[in-house]
Scaffold this active site. Structure first.
Site, mmCIF file in Angstrom:
data_model
loop_
_atom_site.group_PDB
_atom_site.id
_atom_site.type_symbol
_atom_site.label_atom_id
_atom_site.label_comp_id
_atom_site.label_asym_id
_atom_site.label_seq_id
_atom_site.Cartn_x
_atom_site.Cartn_y
_atom_site.Cartn_z
ATOM 1 C CG ASP A 85 -1.810 -1.115 1.252
ATOM 2 O OD1 ASP A 85 -2.254 -1.719 0.328
ATOM 3 O OD2 ASP A 85 -2.320 -1.479 2.459
ATOM 4 N NE ARG A 134 -3.782 1.994 -22.042
ATOM 5 C CZ ARG A 134 -4.819 3.183 -21.871
ATOM 6 N NH1 ARG A 134 -5.580 3.422 -22.798
ATOM 7 N NH2 ARG A 134 -4.936 3.614 -20.723
ATOM 8 N NE ARG A 155 -16.719 -4.344 -24.367
ATOM 9 C CZ ARG A 155 -16.780 -5.629 -24.513
ATOM 10 N NH1 ARG A 155 -15.708 -6.548 -24.193
ATOM 11 N NH2 ARG A 155 -17.738 -6.282 -24.742
ATOM 12 N N GLY A 174 -0.781 5.275 -18.266
ATOM 13 C CA GLY A 174 -1.376 6.119 -18.985
ATOM 14 C C GLY A 174 -2.942 6.266 -18.633
ATOM 15 C CB ALA A 175 -5.082 5.298 -16.010
ATOM 16 C CE LYS A 188 -8.594 9.800 -29.344
ATOM 17 N NZ LYS A 188 -8.434 11.225 -28.905
HETATM 18 O O1 F6P Z 1 -2.663 -4.037 3.258
HETATM 19 C C1 F6P Z 1 -2.198 -4.934 2.167
HETATM 20 C C2 F6P Z 1 -3.612 -5.302 1.444
HETATM 21 O O2 F6P Z 1 -3.377 -6.060 0.300
HETATM 22 C C3 F6P Z 1 -4.670 -4.034 1.045
HETATM 23 O O3 F6P Z 1 -4.350 -3.412 -0.035
HETATM 24 C C4 F6P Z 1 -6.038 -4.601 1.046
HETATM 25 O O4 F6P Z 1 -6.942 -3.763 1.116
HETATM 26 C C5 F6P Z 1 -5.986 -5.928 2.228
HETATM 27 O O5 F6P Z 1 -4.468 -6.030 2.327
HETATM 28 C C6 F6P Z 1 -6.302 -6.907 1.701
HETATM 29 O O6 F6P Z 1 -6.550 -7.797 2.809
HETATM 30 P P1 F6P Z 1 -6.672 -9.422 2.820
HETATM 31 O O7 F6P Z 1 -5.845 -10.067 2.080
HETATM 32 O O8 F6P Z 1 -6.833 -9.688 4.273
HETATM 33 O O9 F6P Z 1 -8.054 -9.449 2.134
#
Ligand code: F6P
Length: 324
Positions: free
Chosen positions: A131, A158, A166, A189-190, A217
């Protein structure tokens, strides 16, 4: 404080690619400095249960390139209670462990903060979460690999999105934070990026998508799972109702973002952080996280990493707008 002769290392919370590289670095650095190393299995759960095994140099051989964590991990409810932490402390005493290195995210560091307040054992944190949401470090282990996984998945999406004109809403992880969505969105490039840190993006997105659809597009919108407007699937449903002519699809990338062989960046940084964590213990540091700021190792009080909020780089949102 006794000289540290035997340390414990554990991984806790969500696994992240590069955790094994950190375990290897911790183990080999500690052995290099004449210490013994014990691997605590399944995070704090294993600490409470005494599921603790000796690690030598061979035990961490061949793991640098592997995703997941050889020590396994867990989210442990019992450790949140004083009774659970007392059991964990008793196990550490039983094994004569007098320094602990915790590789994990904010939940893991909350546990470490409490433990080092209540007991006389230093806890050093290594940031390990895809994260990248920890205060005090620009980098967390696993983040770079997760970004690369997302980029390769979205590049594939993409191809099909553009073939059929889409609109794809792609949901990525990140808990309550938008680092993963913002950085992977720029890398892909979202056409749109929806993150909880930036409010009121939907109106702008509506106008932009209408314009793109007139030009035949396709569009890819990266949605952080913590986005205030809802999950990707809900936002997609709302857009489909408002714009029946759009051909909308949703993809939730899910746990593939947490797996896979760590990138070179994650291997190098996890190794640096593993060495730095052992050196911090040798330096008599108590309850700190080792992090990376401007490519330098830093020490941050571990309680600050969970108490203080890390914000996204707001300038990156300007880049997103400019490059559309
Ligand atoms: O903190 C890492 C993470 O992958 C988060 O991005 C996500 O919200 C959470 O863990 C998912 O947790 P679990 O694997 O317990 O569902």
């Amino acid at each position: 404080m006794d000289t540290i002769k035997r340390i414990g290392v554990l991984t806790s919370g969500g696994d992240a690619p590069g955790m094994n590289a950190a375990i290897r670095a911790v183990t080999r650095t500690a052995i290099h400095h004449g210490m013994e190393v014990y691997g605590i299995k399944r995070g704090y759960q294993g600490m409470i249960e005494g599921d603790i095994v000796k690690l030598d140099s061979l035990a961490v051989s061949g793991i640098l390139q592997k995703g997941g964590t050889i020590l396994k991990t867990a989210r442990c409810a019992e450790f949140r209670t004083p009774e659970g932490r007392k059991k964990a402390y008793d196990q550490l005493k039983k094994f004569n462990i007098n320094g602990v290195i915790v590789i994990g995210g904010d939940g893991s560091f909350t546990g470490a903060t409490l433990m080092s307040r209540e007991y006389d054992i230093p806890f050093i944190g290594i940031p390990g979460t895809i994260d990248n949401d920890l205060y005090g470090t620009e980098y967390t282990i696993g983040y770079d690999t997760a970004l690369n996984t997302i980029v390769s998945a979205v590049d594939k999406i993409r191809d099909t999105a553009s073939s059929l004109n889409r609109v794809f809403f792609v949901e990525v992880m990140g808990k309550e934070a938008g680092f993963v969505a913002l950085h992977s969105g720029i890398a892909c490039g979202a056409e749109g990026i929806l993150i909880p840190e930036v409010k009121g993006q939907l109106d702008k997105l509506r106008v932009y998508l209408v314009q793109r659809s007139k030009e035949f597009k396709s569009s890819i919108i990266l949605v952080a799972e913590g986005e205030d407007e809802g999950r990707a699937i809900d936002i997609a449903a709302r857009f489909q109702k408002e714009f029946p002519d759009f051909d909308i699809r949703t993809t939730i990338l899910g746990h593939i973002q947490r797996g896979g062989s760590p990138s070179a960046v994650d291997r190098v940084n996890a190794s640096r952080l593993g060495v730095a964590a052992v050196e911090a213990l040798l330096d008599d540091q108590q309850s700190i996280m080792v992090g990376i700021m401007q490519n330098e190792i830093v020490h941050v009080p571990i309680n600050k990493t969970v108490k203080l909020h890390k914000d996204i780089d707001r300038d990156l949102m300007k880049i997103v707008d400019m490059l559309q």
